[in-house]
Design an enzyme around this catalytic site. Structure first.
Site, PDB file in Angstrom:
ATOM      1  N   HIS A  77       0.827  -1.221   0.000  1.00  0.00           N
ATOM      2  CA  HIS A  77       0.000   0.000   0.000  1.00  0.00           C
ATOM      3  C   HIS A  77       0.861   1.271   0.000  1.00  0.00           C
ATOM      4  O   HIS A  77       0.509   2.273   0.623  1.00  0.00           O
ATOM      5  CB  HIS A  77      -0.945   0.036   1.203  1.00  0.00           C
ATOM      6  N   ASN A 150     -10.347  -2.646   2.686  1.00  0.00           N
ATOM      7  CA  ASN A 150     -10.050  -2.694   1.255  1.00  0.00           C
ATOM      8  C   ASN A 150     -11.326  -2.474   0.452  1.00  0.00           C
ATOM      9  O   ASN A 150     -12.422  -2.466   1.010  1.00  0.00           O
ATOM     10  CB  ASN A 150      -9.466  -4.062   0.879  1.00  0.00           C
ATOM     11  N   PHE A 163       0.916 -14.118   4.831  1.00  0.00           N
ATOM     12  CA  PHE A 163       0.970 -12.778   4.226  1.00  0.00           C
ATOM     13  C   PHE A 163       2.314 -12.483   3.576  1.00  0.00           C
ATOM     14  O   PHE A 163       2.366 -12.041   2.423  1.00  0.00           O
ATOM     15  CB  PHE A 163       0.607 -11.713   5.267  1.00  0.00           C
ATOM     16  N   TYR A 365       1.014  -3.990  11.999  1.00  0.00           N
ATOM     17  CA  TYR A 365       0.968  -2.569  11.638  1.00  0.00           C
ATOM     18  C   TYR A 365       1.878  -1.738  12.523  1.00  0.00           C
ATOM     19  O   TYR A 365       2.690  -0.946  12.053  1.00  0.00           O
ATOM     20  CB  TYR A 365      -0.483  -2.059  11.654  1.00  0.00           C
ATOM     21  N   ARG A 372       9.216   2.283   9.744  1.00  0.00           N
ATOM     22  CA  ARG A 372       8.866   3.263   8.707  1.00  0.00           C
ATOM     23  C   ARG A 372       8.877   4.685   9.251  1.00  0.00           C
ATOM     24  O   ARG A 372       9.257   5.629   8.556  1.00  0.00           O
ATOM     25  CB  ARG A 372       7.481   2.929   8.132  1.00  0.00           C
TER      26      ARG A 372
HETATM   27 FE1  HDE Z   1      -2.568  -4.744   5.558  1.00  0.00          FE
HETATM   28  N1  HDE Z   1      -0.720  -4.012   5.992  1.00  0.00           N
HETATM   29  N2  HDE Z   1      -1.984  -6.574   6.155  1.00  0.00           N
HETATM   30  N3  HDE Z   1      -4.351  -5.551   4.989  1.00  0.00           N
HETATM   31  N4  HDE Z   1      -3.149  -2.968   4.932  1.00  0.00           N
HETATM   32  C1  HDE Z   1      -0.320  -2.730   5.829  1.00  0.00           C
HETATM   33  O1  HDE Z   1       0.855  -1.490   7.449  1.00  0.00           O
HETATM   34  C2  HDE Z   1      -0.891  -6.836   6.876  1.00  0.00           C
HETATM   35  C3  HDE Z   1      -4.741  -6.856   5.117  1.00  0.00           C
HETATM   36  C4  HDE Z   1      -4.406  -2.624   4.515  1.00  0.00           C
HETATM   37  O2  HDE Z   1      -3.021   3.568   4.034  1.00  0.00           O
HETATM   38  C5  HDE Z   1       1.018  -2.458   6.442  1.00  0.00           C
HETATM   39  O3  HDE Z   1       1.369   0.684   7.877  1.00  0.00           O
HETATM   40  C6  HDE Z   1      -0.849  -8.230   7.250  1.00  0.00           C
HETATM   41  C7  HDE Z   1      -6.151  -6.994   4.940  1.00  0.00           C
HETATM   42  C8  HDE Z   1      -4.437  -1.234   4.120  1.00  0.00           C
HETATM   43  O4  HDE Z   1      -1.384   3.361   5.479  1.00  0.00           O
HETATM   44  C9  HDE Z   1       1.405  -3.819   7.054  1.00  0.00           C
HETATM   45  C10 HDE Z   1      -1.971  -8.790   6.720  1.00  0.00           C
HETATM   46  C11 HDE Z   1      -6.592  -5.722   4.688  1.00  0.00           C
HETATM   47  C12 HDE Z   1      -3.148  -0.764   4.342  1.00  0.00           C
HETATM   48  C13 HDE Z   1       0.203  -4.659   6.729  1.00  0.00           C
HETATM   49  C14 HDE Z   1      -2.690  -7.750   6.036  1.00  0.00           C
HETATM   50  C15 HDE Z   1      -5.454  -4.852   4.709  1.00  0.00           C
HETATM   51  C16 HDE Z   1      -2.375  -1.860   4.838  1.00  0.00           C
HETATM   52  C17 HDE Z   1       2.013  -1.830   5.496  1.00  0.00           C
HETATM   53  C18 HDE Z   1      -2.392 -10.234   6.773  1.00  0.00           C
HETATM   54  C19 HDE Z   1      -8.023  -5.280   4.399  1.00  0.00           C
HETATM   55  C20 HDE Z   1      -2.624   0.630   4.061  1.00  0.00           C
HETATM   56  C21 HDE Z   1       2.209  -0.401   5.963  1.00  0.00           C
HETATM   57  C22 HDE Z   1      -2.619 -10.720   8.106  1.00  0.00           C
HETATM   58  C23 HDE Z   1      -8.942  -5.543   5.486  1.00  0.00           C
HETATM   59  C24 HDE Z   1      -2.834   1.536   5.225  1.00  0.00           C
HETATM   60  C25 HDE Z   1       1.452  -0.291   7.176  1.00  0.00           C
HETATM   61  C26 HDE Z   1      -2.373   2.931   4.890  1.00  0.00           C
HETATM   62  C27 HDE Z   1      -1.031  -1.766   5.214  1.00  0.00           C
HETATM   63  C28 HDE Z   1       0.096  -5.925   7.158  1.00  0.00           C
HETATM   64  C29 HDE Z   1      -3.878  -7.984   5.315  1.00  0.00           C
HETATM   65  C30 HDE Z   1      -5.582  -3.449   4.445  1.00  0.00           C
HETATM   66  C31 HDE Z   1       2.685  -4.449   6.545  1.00  0.00           C
HETATM   67  C32 HDE Z   1       0.231  -8.893   8.056  1.00  0.00           C
HETATM   68  C33 HDE Z   1      -6.966  -8.281   5.062  1.00  0.00           C
HETATM   69  C34 HDE Z   1      -5.629  -0.451   3.597  1.00  0.00           C
HETATM   70  O5  HDE Z   1       1.579  -3.732   8.445  1.00  0.00           O
END
Ligand code: HDE
Length: 694
Positions: A77, A150, A163, A365, A372
């Site tokens: 993202h 999402n 992931f 996160y 970061r």
């Molecule tokens: Fe994320 N995801 N994600 N994700 N995600 C990040 O956090 C993660 C998942 C989503 O505009 C990271 O600050 C894991 C689902 C959005 O700043 C990180 C898993 C959904 C954003 C991370 C998921 C999301 C992130 C990268 C599986 C929808 C952007 C930078 C368990 C419900 C937020 C950060 C923004 C960002 C981890 C799965 C949505 C790496 C481990 C499911 C919208 O922490």
């Protein structure tokens, strides 16, 4: 700051941000220490042509600060766009939750929302085939609540431990960092072909949901099942949905790819421009409410499985509040880049569930943000700072901003009068869910159906949506160089639908599966985009193609009618400046045609005027513009001699979304209504466009 910005509604978060807003364009130029600078254009040197001196602290500071401007981009993202706004609940939800922003309809809770793509880096383009992030930070009076969702209601995997695997697979390949902003490559599909739980999300990814026309025109989903807890301690399961007022609309794939070159900032610009124009995007928050006793009432759906949705046919979405985005950030880095969303950020009355994806996110996160954003004090950054007071014994670390007073930095203490105290009520309390069982690594049996909902999605699509899905699989798999991966994916698709598998196989050079599988035949009335039309044509971009000799009355009538509906007509001619109208007047041109492209507009109008039409017929760029818009299923309209330009572009006499009026001058009302309706319908996919060369 412009007057529109000054006039805006002032929210509590806005006032908090005022404390840190600075206008560096006032006063004398200084160093970071506030020392006035005598010259910022020439280094201090020993002699006019001699070496620079180490003692030039202004030079060193300026270069050092520049050298350290970049921070690590988000690991996923990375490419995003943000906006401020507010959320307001319609009626109290106190029967479900004690969260006060969901109980007090008079409250406007400030929010900061960030939309994003997933795969590409920070500088990648806005329109790849990809999932879009929809992250909402609500600055409630009880602390920050982040709903990090999402634009698709399900996810690729069921357990957070996968992931890193799915992200490694979809990201650019490690040997050559190719491709940028795309999932059409071997490693992604290799993973998909070996991990059948991806099948449901992948079919969403192959649908037009993955290429939204605008962030303002896409749904958002919390994905996981959350728990709401009311004042009596009773809990209910909920799924969160954001539904855009403007409808859920998409680009077509060829268009999305071309926009990537013509305007890589397409979605970002669209969001920014709409807010600047006072056309504030709006979403309805809806919830699916599932009482705990119904947790196991949905065959094939475990509420803890992020690859499944709860069909709205079974549990309707109740509208509960509205989200409005009404202010652009002042500074991209300070706000959109430094904002830190976190699944941990919960307020009393909203709790998580045991979904193993959600559990992993609770860790990830905050962990990634430590790197970061350079240490543990990122919650003090202005965009992340809560409006609720913060009081605890956390201290020190890189970038500490507050100067804490007193000596009692532990609990319990008597020196500080025992403060801060653990409150008797109003605190966040984890729902006291009963838990027991052996420690083990095992996927629940109830997560086992990987195909049923992919089939449900496929069965629920309209004919044109199915066509787009087949084309998307063919495109993506067509880019996969290893035939065995294509074969494995087609094999998995056969479990979704036999016809789908066959159609994809034919397009990617593999043998269609011989064995016919059984499609359960079930459909949902809520999955096709055709049931999400939205309201009106506000903010739709309409290109009006003109040349010298254009019919001024037709231009005026059409542009006025469109503007009155909130659409944005732009007059495009071969060159910028003005064109001479048929009656000898002068018409200002908005932009030259060659700086734009049909893919940047929602509709095209060619007004009459014999000389104008003749010039446009002779102009290959104009003809291509029209043919391409038509091929992308957009409304195309003409008055008077403008019709001949459509003919020259190869358009048929009549087609859905093709609006024409023979006469000159202001066209009649039914032409205008026809055009407005055609734009409101967004696209006209029931056309035959295969033979159109564009
Ligand atoms: Fe994320 N995801 N994600 N994700 N995600 C990040 O956090 C993660 C998942 C989503 O505009 C990271 O600050 C894991 C689902 C959005 O700043 C990180 C898993 C959904 C954003 C991370 C998921 C999301 C992130 C990268 C599986 C929808 C952007 C930078 C368990 C419900 C937020 C950060 C923004 C960002 C981890 C799965 C949505 C790496 C481990 C499911 C919208 O922490």
């Amino acid at each position: 700051m412009g007057s529109a910005a000054q006039d805006r509604d002032r929210t509590a978060k806005d006032r908090q941000l005022d404390e840190v807003r600075v206008d560096p364009l006032q006063g004398a130029l200084t160093t970071d220490q506030g020392v006035p600078v005598d010259d910022t254009d020439n280094s201090l040197t020993a002699g006019e042509r001699g070496p620079s001196l180490l003692q030039d602290f202004h030079l060193r500071e300026k270069i050092t600060r520049f050298d350290h401007e970049r921070i690590p981009e988000r690991v996923v993202h990375a490419r995003g766009s943000g906006a401020h706004g507010y959320f307001q609940v319609h009626e109290s939800l106190e029967h479900l939750t004690s969260a006060n922003f969901l109980c007090d309809p008079t409250l406007r809770t400030p929010v900061f929302v960030r939309f994003s793509t997933v795969q590409g880096g920070r500088g990648s383009n806005d329109t790849p085939r990809d999932v879009r992030g929809f992250a909402v930070k609500l600055y409630t009076q009880e602390g920050n609540f982040d709903l990090v969702g999402n634009n698709m209601p399900v996810f690729f995997i069921q357990d957070g431990i996968k992931f890193p695997d799915v992200v490694h697979a979809v990201k650019p390949e490690i040997h050559n960092e190719i491709p940028t902003g795309a999932s059409a490559h071997d490693t992604f599909w290799d993973f998909v072909s070996l991990q059948p739980e991806t099948m449901h999300h992948v079919i969403w990814l192959m649908s037009d949901r993955a290429i939204p026309r605008s962030f303002r025109m896409m749904q958002g989903f919390g994905v996981h099942t959350f728990r709401l807890v009311n004042g009596a301690g009773e809990s209910t399961f909920v799924k969160f949905h954001w539904t855009p007022k403007l409808g859920t609309h998409s680009l077509v794939w060829d268009e999305a790819q071309k926009i990537g070159g013509k305007d890589p900032d397409f979605n970002r610009r669209d969001l920014w421009d709409a807010i600047e124009a006072g056309q504030y995007p709006e979403w309805e928050l809806g919830i699916q409410v599932i009482p705990p006793e119904q947790e196991f009432d949905f065959p094939g759906v475990d509420l803890l499985d992020a690859t499944k949705l709860v069909p709205e046919d079974l549990v309707p979405v109740t509208p509960v509040g509205r989200l409005v985005l009404d202010r652009n950030p002042d500074n991209f880095f300070a706000e959109t880049e430094q904002v830190a969303y976190c699944v941990n950020n919960l307020v009393p009355g909203i709790d998580v569930t045991d979904d193993p994806m959600m559990q992993a996110r609770m860790f990830s996160y905050l962990d990634t943000q430590l790197t970061r954003l350079g240490g543990p004090n990122f919650a003090q950054l202005p965009i992340n700072r809560p409006l609720a007071p913060v009081a605890n014994h956390q201290q020190d670390g890189f970038g500490q901003q507050s100067v804490r007073q007193g000596t009692a930095n532990y609990h319990p203490n008597s020196i500080g009068g025992g403060c801060p105290v653990v409150p008797g009520s109003g605190a966040f309390t984890h729902f006291p869910q009963h838990v027991e069982g052996p420690k083990l690594r095992k996927r629940p049996e109830s997560f086992a159906d990987h195909f049923g909902q992919a089939t449900l999605f496929w069965n629920s699509m309209s004919d044109w949506e199915k066509k787009h899905i087949v084309a998307a699989y063919r495109f993506e798999l067509g880019k996969v160089t290893r035939k065995e991966i294509r074969e494995r994916v087609v094999g998995l698709l056969n479990n979704v639908d036999h016809e789908l598998a066959g159609l994809v196989a034919q397009g990617v050079g593999v043998t269609p599966p011989a064995e016919a599988t059984v499609n359960h035949g079930a459909t949902s009335a809520f999955l096709s985009q055709t049931v999400l039309p939205g309201e009106g044509i506000a903010t739709r971009m309409v290109a009006v193609l003109v040349a010298d000799g254009v019919d001024a009355a037709a231009v005026e009538a059409v542009t006025e009618a469109l503007t009155a509906q909130g659409a944005v007509p732009e007059i495009l001619a071969a060159v910028d400046g003005t064109v001479t109208t048929a009656d000898g007047g002068s018409l200002p041109v908005t932009r030259s045609m060659t700086t734009m492209a049909s893919v940047l507009y929602d509709a095209v109008v060619v007004p009459g005027g014999a000389a104008s039409a003749e010039a446009l017929v002779a102009d290959g760029f104009a003809r291509h513009f029209i043919a391409e818009a038509y091929k992308h299923a957009k409304p195309v309209a003409a008055t008077g001699a403008g019709r001949s330009v459509l003919d020259a572009a190869g358009l048929p006499e009549a087609a859905p979304g093709l609006v024409a009026h023979d006469g000159d001058g202001a066209p009649p009302q039914d032409f205008v209504t026809g055009l407005v309706d055609a734009i409101a319908a967004h696209r006209h996919h029931d056309r035959d466009v295969d033979a159109i060369a564009a």
